[in-house]
Design a protein around this motif. Sequence first.
Motif, mmCIF file in Angstrom:
data_model
loop_
_atom_site.group_PDB
_atom_site.id
_atom_site.type_symbol
_atom_site.label_atom_id
_atom_site.label_comp_id
_atom_site.label_asym_id
_atom_site.label_seq_id
_atom_site.Cartn_x
_atom_site.Cartn_y
_atom_site.Cartn_z
ATOM 1 N N PHE A 53 0.809 -1.055 0.152
ATOM 2 C CA PHE A 53 0.016 -0.096 0.139
ATOM 3 C C PHE A 53 0.958 1.156 -0.070
ATOM 4 C CE2 PHE A 53 -2.931 -3.151 1.897
ATOM 5 C CZ PHE A 53 -4.247 -2.838 0.924
ATOM 6 N N ALA A 54 2.157 1.151 -0.082
ATOM 7 C CA ALA A 54 3.073 2.254 0.196
ATOM 8 C C ALA A 54 3.140 3.119 -1.063
ATOM 9 C CB ALA A 54 4.331 1.887 0.676
ATOM 10 N N VAL A 55 2.775 2.374 -2.284
ATOM 11 C CA VAL A 55 2.904 3.438 -3.581
ATOM 12 C C VAL A 55 1.526 3.375 -4.075
ATOM 13 C CG1 VAL A 55 5.300 2.582 -3.950
ATOM 14 C CG2 VAL A 55 3.267 1.032 -4.719
ATOM 15 N N ILE A 56 0.470 2.830 -3.567
ATOM 16 C CA ILE A 56 -1.052 3.203 -3.997
ATOM 17 C C ILE A 56 -1.564 4.602 -3.646
ATOM 18 C CG2 ILE A 56 -3.248 2.128 -3.783
ATOM 19 C CD1 ILE A 56 -1.446 0.053 -5.067
ATOM 20 N N PRO A 57 -1.816 5.230 -5.012
ATOM 21 C CA PRO A 57 -2.479 6.442 -4.800
ATOM 22 C C PRO A 57 -4.071 6.164 -4.420
ATOM 23 C CG PRO A 57 -2.026 6.049 -6.926
ATOM 24 C CD PRO A 57 -1.504 4.810 -6.465
ATOM 25 N N MET A 58 -4.388 6.700 -3.080
ATOM 26 C CA MET A 58 -5.482 6.372 -2.568
ATOM 27 C C MET A 58 -6.424 7.670 -2.460
ATOM 28 S SD MET A 58 -4.580 4.121 0.751
ATOM 29 C CE MET A 58 -3.489 2.851 0.866
ATOM 30 N N LYS A 116 -14.417 1.037 -4.794
ATOM 31 C CA LYS A 116 -13.729 0.408 -5.810
ATOM 32 C C LYS A 116 -13.257 -1.108 -5.084
ATOM 33 C CE LYS A 116 -12.951 3.978 -9.095
ATOM 34 N NZ LYS A 116 -12.051 4.902 -9.882
ATOM 35 N N ILE A 117 -12.390 -0.815 -4.094
ATOM 36 C CA ILE A 117 -11.527 -1.991 -3.385
ATOM 37 C C ILE A 117 -12.678 -2.782 -2.602
ATOM 38 C CG2 ILE A 117 -9.365 -0.822 -3.420
ATOM 39 C CD1 ILE A 117 -9.729 -0.515 -0.474
ATOM 40 N N TRP A 118 -13.746 -2.214 -2.339
ATOM 41 C CA TRP A 118 -14.890 -3.078 -1.727
ATOM 42 C C TRP A 118 -15.600 -3.688 -2.535
ATOM 43 C CZ3 TRP A 118 -16.222 -4.881 3.144
ATOM 44 C CH2 TRP A 118 -15.439 -4.286 4.144
ATOM 45 N N ALA A 119 -15.761 -3.159 -3.912
ATOM 46 C CA ALA A 119 -16.478 -4.007 -5.032
ATOM 47 C C ALA A 119 -15.753 -4.994 -5.349
ATOM 48 C CB ALA A 119 -16.580 -2.857 -6.172
ATOM 49 N N VAL A 120 -14.246 -4.982 -5.550
ATOM 50 C CA VAL A 120 -13.425 -6.241 -5.621
ATOM 51 C C VAL A 120 -13.648 -7.321 -4.465
ATOM 52 C CG1 VAL A 120 -10.963 -6.924 -6.058
ATOM 53 C CG2 VAL A 120 -11.806 -4.978 -7.243
ATOM 54 N N PHE A 121 -13.644 -6.711 -3.309
ATOM 55 C CA PHE A 121 -13.905 -7.509 -2.343
ATOM 56 C C PHE A 121 -15.020 -8.400 -2.340
ATOM 57 C CE2 PHE A 121 -15.464 -8.276 1.986
ATOM 58 C CZ PHE A 121 -14.768 -9.170 2.543
ATOM 59 N N THR A 154 -6.305 0.875 -9.348
ATOM 60 C CA THR A 154 -5.362 1.753 -9.842
ATOM 61 C C THR A 154 -4.855 1.389 -11.467
ATOM 62 O OG1 THR A 154 -4.246 2.121 -7.604
ATOM 63 C CG2 THR A 154 -2.786 2.576 -9.631
ATOM 64 N N LEU A 155 -4.779 0.266 -11.720
ATOM 65 C CA LEU A 155 -4.289 0.065 -13.003
ATOM 66 C C LEU A 155 -5.538 -0.062 -14.150
ATOM 67 C CD1 LEU A 155 -1.833 -3.032 -12.611
ATOM 68 C CD2 LEU A 155 -1.585 -0.570 -12.591
ATOM 69 N N PHE A 156 -6.677 -0.453 -13.711
ATOM 70 C CA PHE A 156 -7.939 -0.408 -14.760
ATOM 71 C C PHE A 156 -9.005 0.577 -14.227
ATOM 72 C CE2 PHE A 156 -5.370 -4.456 -14.888
ATOM 73 C CZ PHE A 156 -5.612 -4.430 -16.381
ATOM 74 N N LEU A 157 -9.244 0.986 -13.180
ATOM 75 C CA LEU A 157 -10.602 1.888 -12.888
ATOM 76 C C LEU A 157 -10.263 2.989 -12.281
ATOM 77 C CD1 LEU A 157 -12.175 -1.107 -10.716
ATOM 78 C CD2 LEU A 157 -12.551 -0.658 -13.141
ATOM 79 N N GLY A 158 -9.077 3.723 -13.012
ATOM 80 C CA GLY A 158 -9.008 5.039 -12.705
ATOM 81 C C GLY A 158 -8.495 5.553 -11.365
ATOM 82 N N GLY A 159 -8.081 4.580 -10.638
ATOM 83 C CA GLY A 159 -7.588 5.028 -9.170
ATOM 84 C C GLY A 159 -8.707 5.432 -8.288
ATOM 85 N N PRO A 160 -8.367 6.644 -7.836
ATOM 86 C CA PRO A 160 -9.554 7.340 -6.797
ATOM 87 C C PRO A 160 -10.529 8.106 -7.480
ATOM 88 C CG PRO A 160 -7.667 8.361 -6.636
ATOM 89 C CD PRO A 160 -7.240 7.324 -7.530
ATOM 90 N N SER A 161 -10.428 8.237 -8.755
ATOM 91 C CA SER A 161 -11.344 9.341 -9.512
ATOM 92 C C SER A 161 -12.574 8.619 -9.693
ATOM 93 C CB SER A 161 -10.702 9.467 -10.992
ATOM 94 O OG SER A 161 -10.673 8.183 -11.814
ATOM 95 N N VAL A 181 -13.290 8.178 -1.138
ATOM 96 C CA VAL A 181 -14.327 7.492 -0.973
ATOM 97 C C VAL A 181 -14.398 6.685 -2.206
ATOM 98 C CG1 VAL A 181 -16.838 7.825 -0.876
ATOM 99 C CG2 VAL A 181 -15.539 9.406 0.298
ATOM 100 N N TRP A 182 -14.326 7.179 -3.382
ATOM 101 C CA TRP A 182 -14.235 6.390 -4.711
ATOM 102 C C TRP A 182 -13.346 4.886 -4.688
ATOM 103 C CZ3 TRP A 182 -17.954 5.193 -7.517
ATOM 104 C CH2 TRP A 182 -19.157 6.309 -7.783
ATOM 105 N N PHE A 183 -12.021 5.560 -4.082
ATOM 106 C CA PHE A 183 -11.059 4.346 -3.861
ATOM 107 C C PHE A 183 -11.494 3.349 -3.035
ATOM 108 C CE2 PHE A 183 -7.497 2.662 -1.704
ATOM 109 C CZ PHE A 183 -6.750 2.167 -2.571
ATOM 110 N N VAL A 184 -12.124 3.595 -1.925
ATOM 111 C CA VAL A 184 -12.713 2.722 -1.049
ATOM 112 C C VAL A 184 -14.030 1.819 -1.584
ATOM 113 C CG1 VAL A 184 -13.617 2.477 1.306
ATOM 114 C CG2 VAL A 184 -11.865 4.055 1.011
#
Length: 366
Positions: A122-127, A316-321, A293-300, A311-314
């Motif tokens: 998570f150190a390099v992930i733009p949240m 998206k990752i919960w959608a993957v979960f 980050t790679l496919f869904l526009g990061g936090p946009s 909020v969008w970042f959260v």
Amino acid sequence: MTALVPLQGQAEPLLPETIGKFLFGANMAPWQEAVAAFLAAFVIGNIMLAMTGVAGPWAKRKITAAFTDRIAVNRVGPAGLLIIVADAVRLLSKELIIPDGVDRPAFDLAPIVMAGSALLGFAVIPMGHIFGVNLHLADPEIGMAYVFAVASIATLALAMAGYASNNKYSLMGGLRAIAQNIAYEIPLVVTAASVVLFTDSLQMSQIVAAQQEPLFTLAGITIPSWFAFVNPFAFVLFVVANLAEVGRNPFDIPEAPTEIVAGYQTEYSSVYFVLFYLGEFLHIFLGGAIIATLFLGGPSGPFLPESLNFVWFVVKIWAVFLFTQWARSAVPRLRIDQLIEVGWKGMLVLSFANLVLTAIIVGVML
């Protein structure tokens, strides 16, 4: 065309710089920079641990119950939320049992390596931003290579746990985990390389910036140039390979309870089991963060200002979960021979075909 051109993101302070300036001012000594970096890592780590704490004991049970027409936890606190506290107390208070004949250093280190490798990613992930603060720890030029490198350390943890446990079921689970991760990690990285062809950069902020331009407008709706839309074939490949990396159906064979008890973690109890359980969900969220980050526009995303796009970042990752939990409930497990065959004969070939096709398209368009 604009979606294929790397864009330069705005130069803005990362989270360590923001914390450092707030505490020490603009001119920081090296020890002050170290303190600011530690505090920033502490913030990001606790955000991810908090989400994992909700996902493991509570959300996983609720989602699985919804898919299988059951009720799940509903007695401990409102909507059963206090099961998080109850499970933490229950598991951490259990006796830590160390079986005879274990390789103690490897046995002790494996759970720490498992959880730590995910947190390092998570150190390099733009949240994105929360109230204008940029939740991004570091932005090296080799960010994508770094996140795959540290995430793959989890394979070493599984091998250590399986070997050190002095248990044949654990050893078999560790060997299966190694075989599976190697078979699917290569397609995962090769598919991610197709994104690099579009952006001409391994830097995570540049990959996100390259997805901010509109791709096309359809019926008044603007479709962003997220690489899930630009290259949906690569997106599907990556999501499937990620399922194998995080050990969700149909790829949960390393800890198949009907065959090898609990696999590599059979002999682990108390806080060690908690660390393995925590590491498993941290890697699911890390996989979601990489996909975002790679496919869904990061936090946009739409509707929210940039100052709140965390909020969008959260989301998206919960959608993957949610998708991984759907797979866990709905998709049957593959046999180990089928799993390896799909990885080496299917996913690997398709990932290289996608890479070659992407290179041709980028070469023609640019």
